[in-house]
Design a protein around this motif. Sequence first.
Motif, PDB file in Angstrom:
ATOM      1  N   ALA A 230      70.599  55.668  21.056  1.00 27.46           N
ATOM      2  CA  ALA A 230      71.367  55.081  19.957  1.00 27.46           C
ATOM      3  C   ALA A 230      70.430  54.778  18.796  1.00 27.46           C
ATOM      4  CB  ALA A 230      72.046  53.801  20.428  1.00 27.46           C
ATOM      5  N   THR A 231      71.021  54.371  17.667  1.00 28.46           N
ATOM      6  CA  THR A 231      70.243  53.966  16.496  1.00 28.46           C
ATOM      7  C   THR A 231      70.396  52.453  16.337  1.00 28.46           C
ATOM      8  OG1 THR A 231      70.754  56.105  15.507  1.00 28.46           O
ATOM      9  CG2 THR A 231      69.829  54.421  14.056  1.00 28.46           C
ATOM     10  N   PHE A 232      69.286  51.731  16.448  1.00 24.17           N
ATOM     11  CA  PHE A 232      69.288  50.267  16.357  1.00 24.17           C
ATOM     12  C   PHE A 232      68.849  49.842  14.964  1.00 24.17           C
ATOM     13  CE2 PHE A 232      69.654  48.505  20.763  1.00 24.17           C
ATOM     14  CZ  PHE A 232      69.789  49.699  21.438  1.00 24.17           C
ATOM     15  N   PHE A 233      69.555  48.855  14.392  1.00 24.11           N
ATOM     16  CA  PHE A 233      69.208  48.313  13.089  1.00 24.11           C
ATOM     17  C   PHE A 233      68.865  46.836  13.275  1.00 24.11           C
ATOM     18  CE2 PHE A 233      71.911  51.922  12.488  1.00 24.11           C
ATOM     19  CZ  PHE A 233      71.371  52.579  11.391  1.00 24.11           C
ATOM     20  N   PHE A 234      67.581  46.498  13.092  1.00 23.59           N
ATOM     21  CA  PHE A 234      67.123  45.118  13.283  1.00 23.59           C
ATOM     22  C   PHE A 234      67.018  44.397  11.950  1.00 23.59           C
ATOM     23  CE2 PHE A 234      65.699  46.682  17.357  1.00 23.59           C
ATOM     24  CZ  PHE A 234      65.668  45.569  18.183  1.00 23.59           C
ATOM     25  N   THR A 235      67.481  43.132  11.886  1.00 21.01           N
ATOM     26  CA  THR A 235      67.082  42.314  10.743  1.00 21.01           C
ATOM     27  C   THR A 235      65.587  42.041  10.881  1.00 21.01           C
ATOM     28  OG1 THR A 235      67.473  40.190  11.827  1.00 21.01           O
ATOM     29  CG2 THR A 235      69.332  41.137  10.612  1.00 21.01           C
ATOM     30  N   GLY A 236      64.912  41.806   9.735  1.00 23.99           N
ATOM     31  CA  GLY A 236      63.494  41.481   9.786  1.00 23.99           C
ATOM     32  C   GLY A 236      63.252  40.228  10.615  1.00 23.99           C
ATOM     33  N   GLU A 237      64.148  39.244  10.482  1.00 25.45           N
ATOM     34  CA  GLU A 237      63.967  37.985  11.222  1.00 25.45           C
ATOM     35  C   GLU A 237      64.058  38.212  12.725  1.00 25.45           C
ATOM     36  OE1 GLU A 237      66.754  35.158   9.606  1.00 25.45           O
ATOM     37  OE2 GLU A 237      65.577  34.910   7.756  1.00 25.45           O
ATOM     38  N   THR A 238      65.036  39.002  13.163  1.00 29.26           N
ATOM     39  CA  THR A 238      65.163  39.280  14.603  1.00 29.26           C
ATOM     40  C   THR A 238      63.973  40.091  15.094  1.00 29.26           C
ATOM     41  OG1 THR A 238      67.550  39.235  14.403  1.00 29.26           O
ATOM     42  CG2 THR A 238      66.674  40.284  16.359  1.00 29.26           C
ATOM     43  N   ALA A 239      63.569  41.098  14.316  1.00 31.62           N
ATOM     44  CA  ALA A 239      62.434  41.937  14.719  1.00 31.62           C
ATOM     45  C   ALA A 239      61.168  41.091  14.855  1.00 31.62           C
ATOM     46  CB  ALA A 239      62.227  43.056  13.707  1.00 31.62           C
ATOM     47  N   ALA A 240      60.968  40.158  13.899  1.00 31.30           N
ATOM     48  CA  ALA A 240      59.765  39.314  13.948  1.00 31.30           C
ATOM     49  C   ALA A 240      59.818  38.347  15.129  1.00 31.30           C
ATOM     50  CB  ALA A 240      59.627  38.546  12.637  1.00 31.30           C
ATOM     51  N   SER A 241      61.040  37.967  15.542  1.00 37.89           N
ATOM     52  CA  SER A 241      61.175  37.054  16.689  1.00 37.89           C
ATOM     53  C   SER A 241      60.866  37.758  18.002  1.00 37.89           C
ATOM     54  CB  SER A 241      62.593  36.490  16.767  1.00 37.89           C
ATOM     55  OG  SER A 241      62.906  35.779  15.606  1.00 37.89           O
ATOM     56  N   TYR A 242      61.228  39.055  18.115  1.00 37.00           N
ATOM     57  CA  TYR A 242      61.034  39.785  19.379  1.00 37.00           C
ATOM     58  C   TYR A 242      60.371  41.142  19.112  1.00 37.00           C
ATOM     59  CZ  TYR A 242      65.475  37.109  19.743  1.00 37.00           C
ATOM     60  OH  TYR A 242      66.480  36.184  19.637  1.00 37.00           O
TER      61      TYR A 242
ATOM     62  N   VAL B  39      61.528  45.283  19.963  1.00 38.30           N
ATOM     63  CA  VAL B  39      61.620  46.387  18.992  1.00 38.30           C
ATOM     64  C   VAL B  39      60.827  47.583  19.502  1.00 38.30           C
ATOM     65  CG1 VAL B  39      61.120  47.110  16.624  1.00 38.30           C
ATOM     66  CG2 VAL B  39      61.913  44.768  17.078  1.00 38.30           C
ATOM     67  N   ARG B  40      59.598  47.331  19.943  1.00 39.15           N
ATOM     68  CA  ARG B  40      58.751  48.442  20.398  1.00 39.15           C
ATOM     69  C   ARG B  40      59.288  49.052  21.694  1.00 39.15           C
ATOM     70  NH1 ARG B  40      54.408  45.364  17.676  1.00 39.15           N
ATOM     71  NH2 ARG B  40      54.332  43.931  19.424  1.00 39.15           N
ATOM     72  N   ASP B  41      59.817  48.218  22.578  1.00 40.81           N
ATOM     73  CA  ASP B  41      60.428  48.697  23.829  1.00 40.81           C
ATOM     74  C   ASP B  41      61.587  49.653  23.501  1.00 40.81           C
ATOM     75  OD1 ASP B  41      62.685  48.587  25.782  1.00 40.81           O
ATOM     76  OD2 ASP B  41      61.345  47.307  26.962  1.00 40.81           O
ATOM     77  N   ILE B  42      62.468  49.219  22.606  1.00 43.39           N
ATOM     78  CA  ILE B  42      63.652  50.020  22.270  1.00 43.39           C
ATOM     79  C   ILE B  42      63.249  51.309  21.554  1.00 43.39           C
ATOM     80  CG2 ILE B  42      65.646  50.008  20.702  1.00 43.39           C
ATOM     81  CD1 ILE B  42      66.178  47.156  21.758  1.00 43.39           C
ATOM     82  N   ALA B  43      62.202  51.240  20.728  1.00 42.70           N
ATOM     83  CA  ALA B  43      61.780  52.425  19.962  1.00 42.70           C
ATOM     84  C   ALA B  43      61.245  53.534  20.863  1.00 42.70           C
ATOM     85  CB  ALA B  43      60.726  52.029  18.931  1.00 42.70           C
ATOM     86  N   ARG B  44      60.885  53.200  22.101  1.00 42.39           N
ATOM     87  CA  ARG B  44      60.411  54.257  23.003  1.00 42.39           C
ATOM     88  C   ARG B  44      61.536  55.222  23.373  1.00 42.39           C
ATOM     89  NH1 ARG B  44      56.745  50.294  25.098  1.00 42.39           N
ATOM     90  NH2 ARG B  44      58.221  49.501  26.624  1.00 42.39           N
ATOM     91  N   THR B  45      62.795  54.747  23.377  1.00 36.63           N
ATOM     92  CA  THR B  45      63.922  55.577  23.796  1.00 36.63           C
ATOM     93  C   THR B  45      64.885  55.857  22.646  1.00 36.63           C
ATOM     94  OG1 THR B  45      63.791  54.512  25.949  1.00 36.63           O
ATOM     95  CG2 THR B  45      65.805  55.749  25.484  1.00 36.63           C
ATOM     96  N   HIS B  46      64.986  54.912  21.725  1.00 31.98           N
ATOM     97  CA  HIS B  46      66.013  54.971  20.689  1.00 31.98           C
ATOM     98  C   HIS B  46      65.342  55.061  19.316  1.00 31.98           C
ATOM     99  CE1 HIS B  46      68.842  53.767  23.862  1.00 31.98           C
ATOM    100  NE2 HIS B  46      67.917  52.900  24.224  1.00 31.98           N
ATOM    101  N   CYS B  47      66.200  55.110  18.282  1.00 35.01           N
ATOM    102  CA  CYS B  47      65.731  55.153  16.899  1.00 35.01           C
ATOM    103  C   CYS B  47      65.893  53.739  16.320  1.00 35.01           C
ATOM    104  CB  CYS B  47      66.608  56.170  16.174  1.00 35.01           C
ATOM    105  SG  CYS B  47      66.261  56.420  14.468  1.00 35.01           S
ATOM    106  N   VAL B  48      64.889  53.233  15.599  1.00 36.32           N
ATOM    107  CA  VAL B  48      64.938  51.860  15.068  1.00 36.32           C
ATOM    108  C   VAL B  48      64.860  51.878  13.546  1.00 36.32           C
ATOM    109  CG1 VAL B  48      63.718  49.646  14.957  1.00 36.32           C
ATOM    110  CG2 VAL B  48      63.993  50.800  17.164  1.00 36.32           C
ATOM    111  N   ASN B  49      65.770  51.139  12.900  1.00 37.76           N
ATOM    112  CA  ASN B  49      65.795  51.004  11.445  1.00 37.76           C
ATOM    113  C   ASN B  49      66.091  49.552  11.083  1.00 37.76           C
ATOM    114  OD1 ASN B  49      65.479  53.829  10.141  1.00 37.76           O
ATOM    115  ND2 ASN B  49      66.768  54.164  11.928  1.00 37.76           N
ATOM    116  N   SER B  50      66.386  49.301   9.785  1.00 43.73           N
ATOM    117  CA  SER B  50      66.477  47.907   9.336  1.00 43.73           C
ATOM    118  C   SER B  50      67.878  47.528   8.860  1.00 43.73           C
ATOM    119  CB  SER B  50      65.455  47.638   8.231  1.00 43.73           C
ATOM    120  OG  SER B  50      65.751  48.412   7.090  1.00 43.73           O
TER     121      SER B  50
END
Length: 223
Positions: A32-44, A48-59
């Motif tokens: 899937a394509t995941f869209f993280f807020t900067g605040e959520t990404a900075a919290s975890y 983010v890196r775990d999910i990026a191994r399998t999925h696509c990550v954007n903002s």
Amino acid sequence: MPKTVLLCVDCEGSREQILRVARAFESHGVAATFFFTGETAASYPDVVRDIARTHCVNSHTQSHANLRRLTKTRQRQEILNGRDTVEAILGAAARGFRAPYHAINRDTVNILNEEGFRFDVSGLYYRYNMGRVIEIRPSWFREWTGLYDWLHLPARTGWDIPRLLFPFLNPLVLPVHPHYTGRDDAFTAAMGRFIRFARRRSARFLTIAEHLRAQVPVVGPAS
Ligand SMILES: [Zn+2]
């Protein structure tokens, strides 16, 4: 022509909710394509890196602001801070965008063009000429609304809607919210039933990056 399903995940939920949705996708072998807020990404950042191994990550902006209520200067800060945070965690470019609340205006579109974004998955209510930015339009609203509770319908009701849309739309673009679908196993089970339904009909589940790579280039009329 095979059906394509694009799962687009808004990440402003809890760590557990986001991971529950990601693990559910992975149990079905879909990306899937995941869209993280900067605040959520900075919290975890580990999530983010775990999910990026399998999925696509954007903002998904920095603080989940409604961009239509902001000046162009403040919009640019929200959009770029969110992207910078995600890219710093990934150590790679993330040039896809999804606005909170599907809320964009002409300033948003101009900023996405000026700042080199490649695609946008925001437009549901508002329609603009997107310029160089590729528009991926969501096919439905969301998997849960208070309406289902009010009508005494079960949690899985929201995940029945894509089945109804399935014959008519290609690609089928489905927003997923971990703060709904990740909140308990009844939701992830309902999502899993939809994934199996689509798979039986030979659907391909792609990230948006994979979908764009798979597109046959459009050849215009000779001029
Ligand atoms: Zn959101």
